[in-house]
Motif scaffolding. Structure first.
Motif, PDB file in Angstrom:
ATOM      1  N   PHE A   2      -4.195  -1.606  -7.991  1.00 45.83           N
ATOM      2  CA  PHE A   2      -5.520  -1.243  -7.491  1.00 45.83           C
ATOM      3  C   PHE A   2      -5.583   0.236  -7.121  1.00 45.83           C
ATOM      4  CE2 PHE A   2      -4.795  -5.690  -6.436  1.00 45.83           C
ATOM      5  CZ  PHE A   2      -5.972  -6.308  -6.834  1.00 45.83           C
ATOM      6  N   THR A   3      -6.727   0.840  -7.368  1.00 46.94           N
ATOM      7  CA  THR A   3      -7.022   2.163  -6.825  1.00 46.94           C
ATOM      8  C   THR A   3      -8.162   2.073  -5.811  1.00 46.94           C
ATOM      9  OG1 THR A   3      -8.500   2.588  -8.708  1.00 46.94           O
ATOM     10  CG2 THR A   3      -6.233   3.433  -8.855  1.00 46.94           C
ATOM     11  N   VAL A  29       0.865  -1.182   0.000  1.00 41.83           N
ATOM     12  CA  VAL A  29       0.000   0.000   0.000  1.00 41.83           C
ATOM     13  C   VAL A  29       0.897   1.227   0.000  1.00 41.83           C
ATOM     14  CG1 VAL A  29      -1.761   1.303   1.240  1.00 41.83           C
ATOM     15  CG2 VAL A  29      -1.864  -1.203   1.182  1.00 41.83           C
ATOM     16  N   GLY A  30       0.903   1.949  -1.090  1.00 41.55           N
ATOM     17  CA  GLY A  30       1.741   3.135  -1.202  1.00 41.55           C
ATOM     18  C   GLY A  30       2.825   2.943  -2.247  1.00 41.55           C
ATOM     19  N   THR A  31       3.253   4.051  -2.852  1.00 40.63           N
ATOM     20  CA  THR A  31       4.280   4.008  -3.901  1.00 40.63           C
ATOM     21  C   THR A  31       5.447   4.938  -3.572  1.00 40.63           C
ATOM     22  OG1 THR A  31       3.064   5.726  -5.136  1.00 40.63           O
ATOM     23  CG2 THR A  31       2.617   3.427  -5.711  1.00 40.63           C
ATOM     24  N   SER A  34      -2.525   2.348  -5.021  1.00 41.95           N
ATOM     25  CA  SER A  34      -2.201   3.766  -5.059  1.00 41.95           C
ATOM     26  C   SER A  34      -3.476   4.545  -5.337  1.00 41.95           C
ATOM     27  CB  SER A  34      -1.160   4.072  -6.139  1.00 41.95           C
ATOM     28  OG  SER A  34      -0.937   5.471  -6.247  1.00 41.95           O
ATOM     29  N   ARG A  35      -3.609   5.704  -4.717  1.00 40.38           N
ATOM     30  CA  ARG A  35      -4.753   6.573  -5.007  1.00 40.38           C
ATOM     31  C   ARG A  35      -4.639   7.189  -6.390  1.00 40.38           C
ATOM     32  NH1 ARG A  35      -4.240  10.439   0.054  1.00 40.38           N
ATOM     33  NH2 ARG A  35      -2.063  10.016  -0.494  1.00 40.38           N
ATOM     34  N   SER A  36      -3.408   7.258  -6.892  1.00 36.58           N
ATOM     35  CA  SER A  36      -3.149   7.860  -8.203  1.00 36.58           C
ATOM     36  C   SER A  36      -2.994   6.775  -9.261  1.00 36.58           C
ATOM     37  CB  SER A  36      -1.883   8.717  -8.157  1.00 36.58           C
ATOM     38  OG  SER A  36      -1.407   9.031  -9.441  1.00 36.58           O
ATOM     39  N   ASP A  37      -3.844   6.813 -10.269  1.00 37.43           N
ATOM     40  CA  ASP A  37      -3.745   5.834 -11.346  1.00 37.43           C
ATOM     41  C   ASP A  37      -2.401   5.944 -12.065  1.00 37.43           C
ATOM     42  OD1 ASP A  37      -5.439   3.902 -13.143  1.00 37.43           O
ATOM     43  OD2 ASP A  37      -4.444   5.264 -14.543  1.00 37.43           O
ATOM     44  N   GLU A  38      -1.953   7.167 -12.279  1.00 36.62           N
ATOM     45  CA  GLU A  38      -0.692   7.381 -12.992  1.00 36.62           C
ATOM     46  C   GLU A  38       0.492   6.815 -12.216  1.00 36.62           C
ATOM     47  OE1 GLU A  38       2.001  11.086 -14.798  1.00 36.62           O
ATOM     48  OE2 GLU A  38       0.031  11.466 -13.924  1.00 36.62           O
ATOM     49  N   ALA A  93       2.203   1.178   4.014  1.00 35.44           N
ATOM     50  CA  ALA A  93       3.132   2.305   4.168  1.00 35.44           C
ATOM     51  C   ALA A  93       2.436   3.604   3.779  1.00 35.44           C
ATOM     52  CB  ALA A  93       4.375   2.090   3.324  1.00 35.44           C
ATOM     53  N   SER A  94       1.183   3.711   4.165  1.00 37.42           N
ATOM     54  CA  SER A  94       0.385   4.904   3.893  1.00 37.42           C
ATOM     55  C   SER A  94       0.580   5.926   5.006  1.00 37.42           C
ATOM     56  CB  SER A  94      -1.093   4.504   3.799  1.00 37.42           C
ATOM     57  OG  SER A  94      -1.483   3.799   4.961  1.00 37.42           O
TER      58      SER A  94
END
Length: 324
Positions: free
Chosen positions: A52-53, A7-9, A33-37, A70-71
């Protein structure tokens, strides 16, 4: 083979994957990630199968056995509960949650669902912290503990320029104690348990979180003092001071060297060779717990996580930080 989702990038997730791939039973299959990109780029970079979003969709997926969270701090509990509800094992970054009440709910869920839950405090698994525990008897009755975790953050410049980085965002449970101070508290708890009392003073920033602080912890026989800061630097090592000697630990957040200094002027290097990435050791422990059907670590125990979070709660209240 344990199939991990992450969880997290951010940079810590990058390090987690690199460390995990040193373990023969580690496989990372998915990222949220909340961001698709950002998620698409991360998936391509690390050659992952799934992206996943939607956090709940990820929690339900059959190709994931365990998750590394890791959010931002304020999201830890909610996300951990969702994954555990769906039978996933959870390795969650420090600090474990926003409050001790959240930690208690996480542990209750882990017990109910029969899954592994562990706080990802890497330092307490590393060879040069374990050697401190094993050699502690050599310094006789311990009288004092001092630790400092102070590192000027570039995000402080952003705050002063009018933006609100996650590190200093009260809605995300930010602040110096949660970011860096916890590195001084967790080893103390691992060695000595719950203090009888604490006293904390700190500097509250314009965003209403702590920028730096000092804490005194009373263990009756042992007197502890810690410093933490995201707005100043300190270069002091950690010291555990006993009647027969002093143990010096270099870089408490990721111990690289440990030595004992004796009253007669002699010293003993008790350092151990570190063969793997600093994060490898917590990952190895977590995988072993899954493979041996044990729900909690004997090192990063649930009790230690509760005590650490209780201290963080009390300290923030004493500094004037609103944690509710």
């Amino acid at each position: 083979m344990i199939r991990f989702g992450v969880v997290g990038t951010n940079w810590i997730t990058e390090r987690f994957i690199a460390a995990g791939r040193q373990h023969e039973d580690f496989k990372v299959t998915a990222v949220y990630s909340r961001s698709d990109e950002k998620g698409q780029a991360f998936t391509k970079k690390h050659q992952l199968q799934l992206f996943f979003t939607d956090i709940n969709e990820m929690a339900n997926h059959d190709e994931i056995d365990a998750v590394y969270i890791a959010s931002p701090n304020a999201l830890h509990a909610e996300q951990a509960l969702s994954f555990m509800e769906n039978g996933k094992h959870v390795l969650c970054e420090k600090p474990f949650a926003s409050t001790s009440m959240e930690v208690s709910k996480m542990i209750e869920k882990a017990e109910t669902k029969g899954v592994v839950l562990m706080e990802a405090m890497k330092s307490t698994f590393m060879p040069n912290f374990l050697t401190v525990k094993e050699n502690l008897h050599k310094i006789g009755p311990v009288r004092s503990y001092f630790s400092s975790s102070c590192r000027y953050s570039p995000f402080y410049d952003d705050l002063k320029n009018g933006s609100l980085p996650n590190l200093f965002n009260p809605a995300l449970s930010g602040g110096a104690l949660m970011d860096l101070g916890v590195y001084t508290i967790a080893p103390l708890v691992a060695l000595f348990g719950r203090p009888a009392s604490i006293q904390t003073t700190g500097t509250i920033l314009e965003s209403d979180v702590d920028g730096q602080g000092h804490m005194l912890l009373d263990y009756e026989e042992v007197k502890a003092s810690v410093m933490f800061s995201c707005i100043t630097n300190s270069y002091l090592p950690t010291e555990i001071i006993g009647e027969k000697g002093t143990i010096v630990i270099h870089h408490i957040s990721s111990p690289k060297k440990a030595e004992i200094h004796y009253p007669d002027g002699t010293s003993e290097d008790i350092s151990r060779q570190q063969e793997y990435d600093p994060m490898y050791y917590e990952i190895a422990e977590f995988i072993q717990l899954i493979q041996t059907n044990k729900q909690q670590s004997s090192i990063n125990t649930w009790e230690n996580s509760i005590i650490t979070m209780d201290i963080l709660d009390q300290a923030r209240r004493q500094m004037g930080v609103d944690i509710n």
